[in-house]
Design a protein around this motif. Structure first.
Motif, PDB file in Angstrom:
ATOM      1  N   ARG A 140      -2.310  -5.300  12.101  1.00 17.94           N
ATOM      2  CA  ARG A 140      -1.602  -4.297  11.315  1.00 17.94           C
ATOM      3  C   ARG A 140      -0.717  -3.432  12.193  1.00 17.94           C
ATOM      4  O   ARG A 140      -1.049  -3.127  13.341  1.00 17.94           O
ATOM      5  CB  ARG A 140      -2.584  -3.406  10.551  1.00 17.94           C
TER       6      ARG A 140
ATOM      7  N   ALA B 148     -10.886   2.193   1.889  1.00 19.03           N
ATOM      8  CA  ALA B 148      -9.914   2.557   2.912  1.00 19.03           C
ATOM      9  C   ALA B 148     -10.182   1.779   4.190  1.00 19.03           C
ATOM     10  O   ALA B 148     -11.321   1.644   4.631  1.00 19.03           O
ATOM     11  CB  ALA B 148      -9.986   4.066   3.188  1.00 19.03           C
TER      12      ALA B 148
ATOM     13  N   ASP C 230       0.841  -1.192   0.000  1.00 21.68           N
ATOM     14  CA  ASP C 230       0.000   0.000   0.000  1.00 21.68           C
ATOM     15  C   ASP C 230       0.881   1.249   0.000  1.00 21.68           C
ATOM     16  O   ASP C 230       2.108   1.168   0.099  1.00 21.68           O
ATOM     17  CB  ASP C 230      -0.970   0.005   1.188  1.00 21.68           C
ATOM     18  N   GLU C 231       0.260   2.401  -0.136  1.00 22.63           N
ATOM     19  CA  GLU C 231       1.015   3.648  -0.265  1.00 22.63           C
ATOM     20  C   GLU C 231       1.848   3.939   0.983  1.00 22.63           C
ATOM     21  O   GLU C 231       2.957   4.471   0.897  1.00 22.63           O
ATOM     22  CB  GLU C 231       0.055   4.802  -0.557  1.00 22.63           C
ATOM     23  N   GLU C 232       1.310   3.582   2.157  1.00 23.53           N
ATOM     24  CA  GLU C 232       2.040   3.839   3.396  1.00 23.53           C
ATOM     25  C   GLU C 232       3.325   3.029   3.456  1.00 23.53           C
ATOM     26  O   GLU C 232       4.380   3.545   3.824  1.00 23.53           O
ATOM     27  CB  GLU C 232       1.151   3.501   4.600  1.00 23.53           C
ATOM     28  N   LYS C 233       3.246   1.749   3.077  1.00 28.65           N
ATOM     29  CA  LYS C 233       4.440   0.903   3.083  1.00 28.65           C
ATOM     30  C   LYS C 233       5.461   1.398   2.058  1.00 28.65           C
ATOM     31  O   LYS C 233       6.668   1.353   2.306  1.00 28.65           O
ATOM     32  CB  LYS C 233       4.063  -0.548   2.792  1.00 28.65           C
TER      33      LYS C 233
ATOM     34  N   ASP D 140      -2.233  -7.510   1.517  1.00 32.96           N
ATOM     35  CA  ASP D 140      -2.237  -6.610   0.360  1.00 32.96           C
ATOM     36  C   ASP D 140      -2.281  -7.382  -0.950  1.00 32.96           C
ATOM     37  O   ASP D 140      -3.016  -7.037  -1.874  1.00 32.96           O
ATOM     38  CB  ASP D 140      -1.005  -5.697   0.391  1.00 32.96           C
TER      39      ASP D 140
END
Length: 221
Positions: A193, A79, A39-42, A85
């Motif tokens: 998470r 979201a 994901d974008e955060e990772k 993922d």
């Protein structure tokens, strides 16, 4: 043993090691799909963003095989949706078992989900009882009963190490416990998470069933 036989055996071993299926007789490989679960955060935590990562993979492909054609598609999901993922990516892009796949192979891959019975203190993964230790189950239960809320490492320590019989761990030790728990959760490990700078959070998704049982809450903390 002929060279052709040696080549066939080598190709078979390579396919098994990489997880790729051997191309059946009468067909030919025209390319492959590589599902990347991130994901974008990772991505940001690794110092890159998704468009840059896609460009890097395309550039590498062009360097290795100049004539190769590439196509990229981003998998979108609501979201906060839990799950691994890479599984979300496969579902979003409608990955299915290929035609002609033996029924036994499909059955072997079938997942029945994760069922957590808090009343009986049992966890079943795809129909099999998971070998959680007492501490691992208590950690999972603690997070489940605070579903959707980020729980700090300090809060976990204060709640689970109050008996005075065991040495109180530090925050890094909690990370070790979480890694071991995730390993036993297998493909469902992403229900626990990591929240950067915050701690941990339990995120339920469609494959997870929680049974609370009867009587008072199992949360004794």
């Amino acid at each position: 043993m002929s060279l052709a036989t040696v080549s066939d055996l080598s190709a078979s071993r390579t396919a098994q090691q990489t997880g790729l299926r051997v191309v059946p007789d009468g067909s030919e490989a025209r390319g492959f799909a590589l599902y990347v679960g991130i994901d974008e955060e990772k991505a940001r935590a690794a110092g890159i963003d998704l468009p840059a990562l896609v460009d890097a993979l395309r550039t590498l492909t062009a360097e290795l095989v100049p004539d190769a054609e590439t196509y990229a598609a981003v998998a979108l999901a609501p979201a906060g949706l839990g799950g691994r993922d890479v599984d979300i990516v496969r579902r979003a892009l409608a990955d299915r078992a290929p035609a002609g796949t033996p029924a036994a192979t499909v059955a072997k891959r079938r997942r029945t989900g994760l069922t957590l019975d808090l009343g009986r203190k049992k966890l079943r993964i795809d129909g099999e009882t998971a070998p959680l230790t007492y501490r691992e189950f208590e950690l999972l239960q603690f997070l489940v009963l605070r579903e959707g809320r980020t729980v700090s490492r300090v809060e976990i320590i204060d709640a689970l190490w109050t008996d005075g019989e065991h040495e109180v761990p530090n925050e890094r030790t909690i990370d070790v416990h979480v890694r071991r728990l995730r390993a036993k959760l297998g493909e469902y490990g992403e229900v626990v998470r990591t929240v950067r700078g915050g701690g941990y959070r339990f995120d339920r998704h469609a494959d997870v069933v929680i049974r609370y049982g009867e009587g008072p809450s199992p949360d004794r903390f």
